[in-house]
Design an enzyme around this catalytic site. Structure first.
Site, PDB file in Angstrom:
ATOM      1  N   ALA A  79       0.862  -1.182   0.000  1.00 29.91           N
ATOM      2  CA  ALA A  79       0.000   0.000   0.000  1.00 29.91           C
ATOM      3  C   ALA A  79       0.900   1.234   0.000  1.00 29.91           C
ATOM      4  CB  ALA A  79      -0.886  -0.019   1.240  1.00 29.91           C
ATOM      5  N   GLY A  84       0.726  -5.055   0.832  1.00 31.53           N
ATOM      6  CA  GLY A  84      -0.455  -5.130  -0.034  1.00 31.53           C
ATOM      7  C   GLY A  84      -0.156  -5.774  -1.381  1.00 31.53           C
ATOM      8  N   GLU A 110      -0.511  -9.309  -0.759  1.00 36.17           N
ATOM      9  CA  GLU A 110      -1.954  -9.554  -0.560  1.00 36.17           C
ATOM     10  C   GLU A 110      -2.713  -9.522  -1.886  1.00 36.17           C
ATOM     11  OE1 GLU A 110      -1.958  -6.434   2.379  1.00 36.17           O
ATOM     12  OE2 GLU A 110      -2.678  -7.825   3.908  1.00 36.17           O
ATOM     13  N   GLU A 148       4.489  -5.185   7.196  1.00 31.60           N
ATOM     14  CA  GLU A 148       3.733  -4.101   7.833  1.00 31.60           C
ATOM     15  C   GLU A 148       4.145  -3.855   9.276  1.00 31.60           C
ATOM     16  OE1 GLU A 148       2.452  -6.529   5.995  1.00 31.60           O
ATOM     17  OE2 GLU A 148       0.974  -5.740   4.586  1.00 31.60           O
TER      18      GLU A 148
HETATM   19  N1  CAA Z   1       4.628   3.227  -0.613  1.00 27.12           N
HETATM   20  C1  CAA Z   1       5.040   4.390  -1.127  1.00 27.12           C
HETATM   21  N2  CAA Z   1       6.203   4.542  -1.763  1.00 27.12           N
HETATM   22  C2  CAA Z   1       6.990   3.466  -1.883  1.00 27.12           C
HETATM   23  C3  CAA Z   1       6.625   2.205  -1.381  1.00 27.12           C
HETATM   24  C4  CAA Z   1       5.371   2.111  -0.722  1.00 27.12           C
HETATM   25  N3  CAA Z   1       4.910   0.944  -0.229  1.00 27.12           N
HETATM   26  N4  CAA Z   1       7.611   1.327  -1.644  1.00 27.12           N
HETATM   27  C5  CAA Z   1       8.561   2.018  -2.311  1.00 27.12           C
HETATM   28  N5  CAA Z   1       8.191   3.302  -2.452  1.00 27.12           N
HETATM   29  C6  CAA Z   1       8.922   4.386  -3.117  1.00 27.12           C
HETATM   30  C7  CAA Z   1      10.101   4.835  -2.278  1.00 27.12           C
HETATM   31  O1  CAA Z   1       9.687   5.756  -1.284  1.00 27.12           O
HETATM   32  C8  CAA Z   1      10.967   5.466  -3.329  1.00 27.12           C
HETATM   33  O2  CAA Z   1      10.453   6.743  -3.640  1.00 27.12           O
HETATM   34  P1  CAA Z   1      11.445   8.034  -3.792  1.00 27.12           P
HETATM   35  O3  CAA Z   1      12.210   7.727  -5.043  1.00 27.12           O
HETATM   36  O4  CAA Z   1      10.497   9.177  -3.930  1.00 27.12           O
HETATM   37  O5  CAA Z   1      12.293   8.052  -2.576  1.00 27.12           O
HETATM   38  C9  CAA Z   1      10.744   4.584  -4.544  1.00 27.12           C
HETATM   39  O6  CAA Z   1       9.512   3.913  -4.313  1.00 27.12           O
HETATM   40  C10 CAA Z   1      11.811   3.527  -4.717  1.00 27.12           C
HETATM   41  O7  CAA Z   1      11.927   2.815  -3.508  1.00 27.12           O
HETATM   42  P2  CAA Z   1      13.315   2.576  -2.736  1.00 27.12           P
HETATM   43  O8  CAA Z   1      14.251   3.698  -2.991  1.00 27.12           O
HETATM   44  O9  CAA Z   1      12.999   2.283  -1.310  1.00 27.12           O
HETATM   45  O10 CAA Z   1      13.834   1.252  -3.505  1.00 27.12           O
HETATM   46  P3  CAA Z   1      14.802   0.136  -2.945  1.00 27.12           P
HETATM   47  O11 CAA Z   1      15.165  -0.702  -4.124  1.00 27.12           O
HETATM   48  O12 CAA Z   1      15.917   0.730  -2.156  1.00 27.12           O
HETATM   49  O13 CAA Z   1      13.921  -0.728  -1.907  1.00 27.12           O
HETATM   50  C11 CAA Z   1      11.920  -1.892  -1.174  1.00 27.12           C
HETATM   51  C12 CAA Z   1      12.832  -1.473  -2.365  1.00 27.12           C
HETATM   52  C13 CAA Z   1      12.691  -2.878  -0.290  1.00 27.12           C
HETATM   53  C14 CAA Z   1      10.691  -2.570  -1.762  1.00 27.12           C
HETATM   54  C15 CAA Z   1      11.553  -0.643  -0.341  1.00 27.12           C
HETATM   55  O14 CAA Z   1      11.065   0.359  -1.221  1.00 27.12           O
HETATM   56  C16 CAA Z   1      10.494  -0.907   0.692  1.00 27.12           C
HETATM   57  O15 CAA Z   1      10.798  -1.461   1.744  1.00 27.12           O
HETATM   58  N6  CAA Z   1       9.251  -0.453   0.441  1.00 27.12           N
HETATM   59  C17 CAA Z   1       8.152  -0.536   1.391  1.00 27.12           C
HETATM   60  C18 CAA Z   1       7.649  -1.979   1.541  1.00 27.12           C
HETATM   61  C19 CAA Z   1       6.542  -2.002   2.581  1.00 27.12           C
HETATM   62  O16 CAA Z   1       6.731  -1.702   3.729  1.00 27.12           O
HETATM   63  N7  CAA Z   1       5.326  -2.425   2.150  1.00 27.12           N
HETATM   64  C20 CAA Z   1       4.175  -2.512   3.003  1.00 27.12           C
HETATM   65  C21 CAA Z   1       3.330  -1.270   2.875  1.00 27.12           C
HETATM   66  S1  CAA Z   1       1.997  -1.212   4.047  1.00 27.12           S
HETATM   67  C22 CAA Z   1       0.795  -2.220   3.395  1.00 27.12           C
HETATM   68  O17 CAA Z   1       0.921  -2.753   2.299  1.00 27.12           O
HETATM   69  C23 CAA Z   1      -0.437  -2.376   4.229  1.00 27.12           C
HETATM   70  C24 CAA Z   1      -1.366  -3.424   3.755  1.00 27.12           C
HETATM   71  O18 CAA Z   1      -1.382  -4.552   4.243  1.00 27.12           O
HETATM   72  C25 CAA Z   1      -2.332  -3.154   2.723  1.00 27.12           C
END
Ligand code: CAA
Length: 292
Positions: A100, A143, A146, A166
């Site tokens: 998400a 998500g 999911e 999460e």
């Molecule tokens: N939401 C918003 N933006 C996100 C995102 C997310 N879930 N995942 C990545 N991005 C964005 C980053 O902020 C970044 O944006 P900027 O260039 O503006 O900084 C861009 O995408 C690229 O990401 P990274 O620089 O972090 O890329 P990376 O290769 O270094 O890492 C990753 C990749 C490990 C996937 C890392 O991006 C990450 O950990 N992302 C979040 C994963 C996460 O926590 N997901 C769960 C979300 S909560 C949820 O989903 C609730 C639910 O159950 C519905």
């Protein structure tokens, strides 16, 4: 390879090739005949297969509300298109979806998400009658995992990474992660991965039964579409009944499920396609399904 088969979502409009990597384009909704365009996904029709590509590459396909509304809209449009038999959802090579959209969520309050039933609309995929296949390359986190698990079948690229991280954000999975992962891989593994937020590999997911098959990443989409085409080549009402019967295994006792399955099996004897399928076998020819 599929370029010649790519055409817009509408079945009624004349053939217009669609650029594979355009960020948005206009489609016609069969039901309303209104033009509409998507900003965060690409949709293509390949034969009898509807292909939805999540297309927020820079954000690793973070599932914003807009993106999910567009996915729902495309799914429902394909579901109501009688010429489509199966749907594939995919992302980019780096990310199926990284979860998400955290930037969208970070300022939201409890009152706001509770009153608006935030993420409630993600459940609309559960009402899609046609088979859905997730083709997962790269990250399928939160998500994203999911969404993949909401599909009927998951095919993964050999470098795919799954997870429910999460807990690291101070929350828990909110779109079925604790439920679907537990049903797919069992309590101990679901607890381990949801409580720690650790990622797991495509190979682990396949070994545990969450993922159906793994392919080299560049072959993944072709293989998913091949499977979707095969499914779309059968009688649609029989496929719909089969999906309904398998899904009932999640909801019903074995006795109730067996009863439901037998009733559906018997009901299919009312189809012209049942007669055609069995006649074709006996007459040693390919069946011609009419979906009736
Ligand atoms: N939401 C918003 N933006 C996100 C995102 C997310 N879930 N995942 C990545 N991005 C964005 C980053 O902020 C970044 O944006 P900027 O260039 O503006 O900084 C861009 O995408 C690229 O990401 P990274 O620089 O972090 O890329 P990376 O290769 O270094 O890492 C990753 C990749 C490990 C996937 C890392 O991006 C990450 O950990 N992302 C979040 C994963 C996460 O926590 N997901 C769960 C979300 S909560 C949820 O989903 C609730 C639910 O159950 C519905």
């Amino acid at each position: 390879m599929f370029a010649s088969l790519v055409r817009p979502l509408s079945r009624k409009s004349s053939y217009v090739p669609v650029a594979r990597f355009s960020t948005s384009f206009t489609v016609r909704n069969n039901a309303t005949k209104e033009s509409k365009s998507y900003n965060t996904i690409l949709v293509e029709t390949r034969g009898k297969v509807g292909l939805i590509t999540l297309n927020r590459k820079k954000e690793l396909n973070a599932l914003s509300s807009e993106l999910f509304h567009e996915v729902n809209d495309a799914l429902e449009t394909y579901d109501s298109d009688s010429e489509i038999g199966a749907i594939v959802i995919t992302g980019s090579e780096k990310a199926f979806a990284a979860g998400a959209d955290i930037k969208e969520m970070r300022d939201k309050t409890f009152a706001e998400v509770y009153k608006t039933n935030f993420l409630g609309h993600w459940g609309r995929i559960n009402d899609i009658k046609k088979p859905t296949i997730a083709a997962v390359n790269g990250y399928a986190l939160g998500g994203g995992c999911e969404l993949a698990m909401s599909c009927d079948i998951i095919y993964a690229g050999d470098g795919a990474i799954f997870g429910q991280p999460e807990i690291k954000l101070g929350v828990i999975p909110g779109a079925g992660g604790t439920q679907r992962l537990t049903r797919a891989v069992g309590k101990s593994k679901a607890m381990e991965y949801a409580l720690s937020g650790r990622p797991f590999t495509a190979q682990e997911a396949e070994k545990w039964g969450l993922v159906s098959k793994i392919f080299p990443k560049d072959q993944l989409l072709g293989e998913a579409i091949k499977l979707a085409e095969e499914i779309a080549g059968f009688s649609q009402p029989a496929i719909q009944a089969c999906k309904e019967a398998v899904n009932s295994a999640y909801e019903l006792s074995l006795k109730e499920g067996m009863h439901f399955e037998r009733r559906l099996f018997q009901a299919l004897f009312a189809l012209n396609d049942k007669k055609e399928g069995m006649n074709a076998f006996v007459e040693k020819r390919a069946p011609k399904w009419t979906n009736t």
